[in-house]
Design a protein around this motif. Structure first.
Motif, PDB file in Angstrom:
ATOM      1  N   PHE A 179      -0.174  -0.074  -9.755  1.00  0.00           N
ATOM      2  CA  PHE A 179      -0.899   0.196  -8.516  1.00  0.00           C
ATOM      3  C   PHE A 179      -2.277   0.782  -8.852  1.00  0.00           C
ATOM      4  O   PHE A 179      -2.394   1.692  -9.674  1.00  0.00           O
ATOM      5  CB  PHE A 179      -0.119   1.163  -7.640  1.00  0.00           C
ATOM      6  CG  PHE A 179       1.033   0.516  -6.929  1.00  0.00           C
ATOM      7  CD1 PHE A 179       0.902   0.074  -5.624  1.00  0.00           C
ATOM      8  CD2 PHE A 179       2.261   0.353  -7.562  1.00  0.00           C
ATOM      9  CE1 PHE A 179       1.956  -0.523  -4.961  1.00  0.00           C
ATOM     10  CE2 PHE A 179       3.319  -0.249  -6.910  1.00  0.00           C
ATOM     11  CZ  PHE A 179       3.163  -0.696  -5.610  1.00  0.00           C
ATOM     12  N   PHE A 180      -3.305   0.250  -8.203  1.00  0.00           N
ATOM     13  CA  PHE A 180      -4.678   0.696  -8.434  1.00  0.00           C
ATOM     14  C   PHE A 180      -5.202   1.390  -7.183  1.00  0.00           C
ATOM     15  O   PHE A 180      -4.767   1.126  -6.059  1.00  0.00           O
ATOM     16  CB  PHE A 180      -5.591  -0.471  -8.817  1.00  0.00           C
ATOM     17  CG  PHE A 180      -5.508  -1.651  -7.886  1.00  0.00           C
ATOM     18  CD1 PHE A 180      -6.292  -1.735  -6.746  1.00  0.00           C
ATOM     19  CD2 PHE A 180      -4.619  -2.691  -8.154  1.00  0.00           C
ATOM     20  CE1 PHE A 180      -6.207  -2.820  -5.898  1.00  0.00           C
ATOM     21  CE2 PHE A 180      -4.530  -3.785  -7.301  1.00  0.00           C
ATOM     22  CZ  PHE A 180      -5.320  -3.848  -6.177  1.00  0.00           C
ATOM     23  N   LEU A 181      -6.166   2.271  -7.397  1.00  0.00           N
ATOM     24  CA  LEU A 181      -6.708   3.107  -6.324  1.00  0.00           C
ATOM     25  C   LEU A 181      -7.774   2.353  -5.546  1.00  0.00           C
ATOM     26  O   LEU A 181      -8.684   1.751  -6.129  1.00  0.00           O
ATOM     27  CB  LEU A 181      -7.289   4.389  -6.904  1.00  0.00           C
ATOM     28  CG  LEU A 181      -7.941   5.352  -5.912  1.00  0.00           C
ATOM     29  CD1 LEU A 181      -6.931   5.873  -4.911  1.00  0.00           C
ATOM     30  CD2 LEU A 181      -8.609   6.506  -6.659  1.00  0.00           C
ATOM     31  N   ASN A 207       0.842  -1.198   0.000  1.00  0.00           N
ATOM     32  CA  ASN A 207       0.000   0.000   0.000  1.00  0.00           C
ATOM     33  C   ASN A 207       0.877   1.247   0.000  1.00  0.00           C
ATOM     34  O   ASN A 207       1.822   1.351   0.792  1.00  0.00           O
ATOM     35  CB  ASN A 207      -0.920   0.020   1.223  1.00  0.00           C
ATOM     36  CG  ASN A 207      -1.725  -1.260   1.347  1.00  0.00           C
ATOM     37  OD1 ASN A 207      -2.283  -1.750   0.374  1.00  0.00           O
ATOM     38  ND2 ASN A 207      -1.781  -1.807   2.555  1.00  0.00           N
ATOM     39  N   ASP A 252      -7.752   7.146   0.824  1.00  0.00           N
ATOM     40  CA  ASP A 252      -7.375   6.637  -0.491  1.00  0.00           C
ATOM     41  C   ASP A 252      -5.971   6.049  -0.434  1.00  0.00           C
ATOM     42  O   ASP A 252      -5.035   6.699   0.060  1.00  0.00           O
ATOM     43  CB  ASP A 252      -7.427   7.751  -1.536  1.00  0.00           C
ATOM     44  CG  ASP A 252      -8.849   8.173  -1.849  1.00  0.00           C
ATOM     45  OD1 ASP A 252      -9.773   7.558  -1.299  1.00  0.00           O
ATOM     46  OD2 ASP A 252      -9.024   9.112  -2.645  1.00  0.00           O
ATOM     47  N   GLN A 298     -10.213   5.262 -11.795  1.00  0.00           N
ATOM     48  CA  GLN A 298      -8.799   5.071 -11.500  1.00  0.00           C
ATOM     49  C   GLN A 298      -7.971   6.215 -12.086  1.00  0.00           C
ATOM     50  O   GLN A 298      -8.343   6.813 -13.097  1.00  0.00           O
ATOM     51  CB  GLN A 298      -8.307   3.733 -12.084  1.00  0.00           C
ATOM     52  CG  GLN A 298      -8.958   2.518 -11.465  1.00  0.00           C
ATOM     53  CD  GLN A 298      -8.436   2.250 -10.060  1.00  0.00           C
ATOM     54  OE1 GLN A 298      -7.287   2.529  -9.741  1.00  0.00           O
ATOM     55  NE2 GLN A 298      -9.304   1.699  -9.221  1.00  0.00           N
ATOM     56  N   TYR A 322      -3.145   3.455  -2.789  1.00  0.00           N
ATOM     57  CA  TYR A 322      -2.799   2.730  -4.006  1.00  0.00           C
ATOM     58  C   TYR A 322      -2.191   1.387  -3.597  1.00  0.00           C
ATOM     59  O   TYR A 322      -1.250   1.342  -2.799  1.00  0.00           O
ATOM     60  CB  TYR A 322      -1.816   3.531  -4.851  1.00  0.00           C
ATOM     61  CG  TYR A 322      -2.368   4.868  -5.296  1.00  0.00           C
ATOM     62  CD1 TYR A 322      -3.029   4.999  -6.511  1.00  0.00           C
ATOM     63  CD2 TYR A 322      -2.236   5.996  -4.504  1.00  0.00           C
ATOM     64  CE1 TYR A 322      -3.536   6.209  -6.929  1.00  0.00           C
ATOM     65  CE2 TYR A 322      -2.747   7.221  -4.901  1.00  0.00           C
ATOM     66  CZ  TYR A 322      -3.401   7.315  -6.119  1.00  0.00           C
ATOM     67  OH  TYR A 322      -3.905   8.531  -6.519  1.00  0.00           O
ATOM     68  N   SER A 323      -2.714   0.311  -4.169  1.00  0.00           N
ATOM     69  CA  SER A 323      -2.348  -1.036  -3.716  1.00  0.00           C
ATOM     70  C   SER A 323      -1.953  -1.910  -4.894  1.00  0.00           C
ATOM     71  O   SER A 323      -2.371  -1.687  -6.042  1.00  0.00           O
ATOM     72  CB  SER A 323      -3.514  -1.691  -2.960  1.00  0.00           C
ATOM     73  OG  SER A 323      -3.966  -0.879  -1.904  1.00  0.00           O
ATOM     74  N   TYR A 324      -1.153  -2.914  -4.567  1.00  0.00           N
ATOM     75  CA  TYR A 324      -0.816  -3.980  -5.511  1.00  0.00           C
ATOM     76  C   TYR A 324      -0.388  -5.196  -4.706  1.00  0.00           C
ATOM     77  O   TYR A 324      -0.153  -5.110  -3.499  1.00  0.00           O
ATOM     78  CB  TYR A 324       0.291  -3.570  -6.494  1.00  0.00           C
ATOM     79  CG  TYR A 324       0.337  -4.472  -7.703  1.00  0.00           C
ATOM     80  CD1 TYR A 324      -0.679  -4.447  -8.657  1.00  0.00           C
ATOM     81  CD2 TYR A 324       1.388  -5.366  -7.889  1.00  0.00           C
ATOM     82  CE1 TYR A 324      -0.656  -5.274  -9.759  1.00  0.00           C
ATOM     83  CE2 TYR A 324       1.422  -6.197  -8.997  1.00  0.00           C
ATOM     84  CZ  TYR A 324       0.395  -6.145  -9.918  1.00  0.00           C
ATOM     85  OH  TYR A 324       0.411  -6.974 -11.005  1.00  0.00           O
ATOM     86  N   HIS A 331      -3.544   7.799 -12.057  1.00  0.00           N
ATOM     87  CA  HIS A 331      -2.151   7.471 -11.806  1.00  0.00           C
ATOM     88  C   HIS A 331      -1.769   7.743 -10.355  1.00  0.00           C
ATOM     89  O   HIS A 331      -2.367   8.578  -9.679  1.00  0.00           O
ATOM     90  CB  HIS A 331      -1.235   8.282 -12.734  1.00  0.00           C
ATOM     91  CG  HIS A 331      -1.530   8.088 -14.186  1.00  0.00           C
ATOM     92  ND1 HIS A 331      -2.609   8.667 -14.803  1.00  0.00           N
ATOM     93  CD2 HIS A 331      -0.891   7.360 -15.132  1.00  0.00           C
ATOM     94  CE1 HIS A 331      -2.621   8.327 -16.082  1.00  0.00           C
ATOM     95  NE2 HIS A 331      -1.606   7.543 -16.308  1.00  0.00           N
ATOM     96  N   LEU A 332      -0.772   7.037  -9.923  1.00  0.00           N
ATOM     97  CA  LEU A 332      -0.200   7.261  -8.596  1.00  0.00           C
ATOM     98  C   LEU A 332       0.582   8.561  -8.596  1.00  0.00           C
ATOM     99  O   LEU A 332       1.444   8.784  -9.452  1.00  0.00           O
ATOM    100  CB  LEU A 332       0.705   6.080  -8.225  1.00  0.00           C
ATOM    101  CG  LEU A 332       1.550   6.200  -6.959  1.00  0.00           C
ATOM    102  CD1 LEU A 332       0.664   6.328  -5.742  1.00  0.00           C
ATOM    103  CD2 LEU A 332       2.459   4.995  -6.824  1.00  0.00           C
TER     104      LEU A 332
END
Length: 302
Positions: free
Chosen positions: A237-239, A200, A213, A249, A215-217, A251-252
């Protein structure tokens, strides 16, 4: 109500007589209680209430205050010196040509102070998580995961353990952000037990409702005695918001990164362990993907 209407409607005459016999006061308009201006902190069911004033929790220690003043003035001195030398104390040319940067390296007990560990034990769960320094000067996260929910009559799901880096601060507790805009890949060296983890990344937000919020992967560990070098592009990474994937979604934001964390919640009860050697960022020129997910364009190109 007039007398003519009472004689016209027998039911109304009956209600009027009952009202006079019971000597009840006239019924006024319903009043809705207003919400309190000052609301207290949310307290979990079953947690005892603290009958203390806010100022009673402050530790008025003179020696601790002197140490804090000395610490903040040293940080202020470092800020002024870095402005003359370059970003983060490096020359500008070296900063521009930098392709790899180690952000967290565990080489002593003081490096563990930059991280916090939590679990569902804080909300009444049975999971446990601990952090200590490994034999080879590594970060060793271990514990036991339990998906049994607490008996508070409210919580239905449980079973998570997290490890998160602390928010970096300037002098006098001003927020400091990691600037990773020159890199495109997260690089870390780990050794796990075969469990899947979530990585995260939390960034600075503009509005208060965006503070959750993240961003995770995914991080899939192989298990066994061998180390694995993991490189995850930031475009993957998705929100998410409070654990839920968002439809919109984007960008990070790499210029204002606050924290990096690891979360375990695979619903497999039992012991776990994760060993981390270092966490860094790098520039992978072979990776040209901008974003891996669909982005809603409000003004699409014709």
């Amino acid at each position: 109500m007039s007398l003519s209407r009472i004689t016209r409607f027998p039911s109304a005459r009956l209600l009027s007589s009952i009202h006079q016999q019971l000597l009840l006061p006239p019924v006024g308009p319903l009043t809705v209680p207003t919400r309190a201006v000052i609301q207290g902190e949310y307290r979990r069911p079953g947690k005892p209430k603290e009958n203390k004033f806010p100022w009673q929790k402050i530790n008025f220690n003179f020696n601790k205050g002197l140490e804090g003043i000395k610490k903040h003035f040293m940080l202020l001195k470092t800020e002024f010196s870095d402005r003359w030398v370059g970003p983060e104390g490096k020359p500008v040319l070296e900063h521009m040509l930098e392709q790899n940067r180690v952000m967290w390296e565990f080489r002593g007990p003081e490096s563990l102070e930059e991280w916090t560990v939590s679990s569902d034990h804080e909300i009444g769960g049975q999971s446990e998580a601990h952090l200590r320094l490994g034999k080879n000067n590594t970060c060793f996260l271990y514990g036991n995961l339990s998906s049994t929910p607490p008996r508070d009559g409210e919580t239905r799901y449980s079973g998570y353990c997290t490890m998160r880096s602390k928010q970096p601060l300037f002098s006098f507790d001003r927020k400091k952000h990691h600037d990773w805009s020159s890199f495109n890949t997260l690089h870390l060296r780990v050794r796990g037990d075969g469990r899947p983890w979530m990585i995260n990344i939390a960034t600075e937000t503009y509005f208060s409702h965006q503070r959750d919020d993240i961003y995770s992967y995914f991080l899939y560990t192989r298990g066994g005695p061998y180390w694995q070098d993991v490189k995850i592009p930031f475009s993957k990474f998705f929100l998410t918001h409070r654990g839920r994937i968002q439809d919109d979604q984007h960008h990070l934001w790499l210029d204002k990164v606050n924290t990096v964390g690891f979360t375990l919640g695979d619903k497999a009860d039992g012991p776990f362990q994760l060993e981390i050697d270092f966490i860094g960022v790098c520039k992978d020129y072979a990776h040209t993907e901008e974003f891996a997910y669909e982005v809603y364009k409000r003004n699409p190109e014709v």
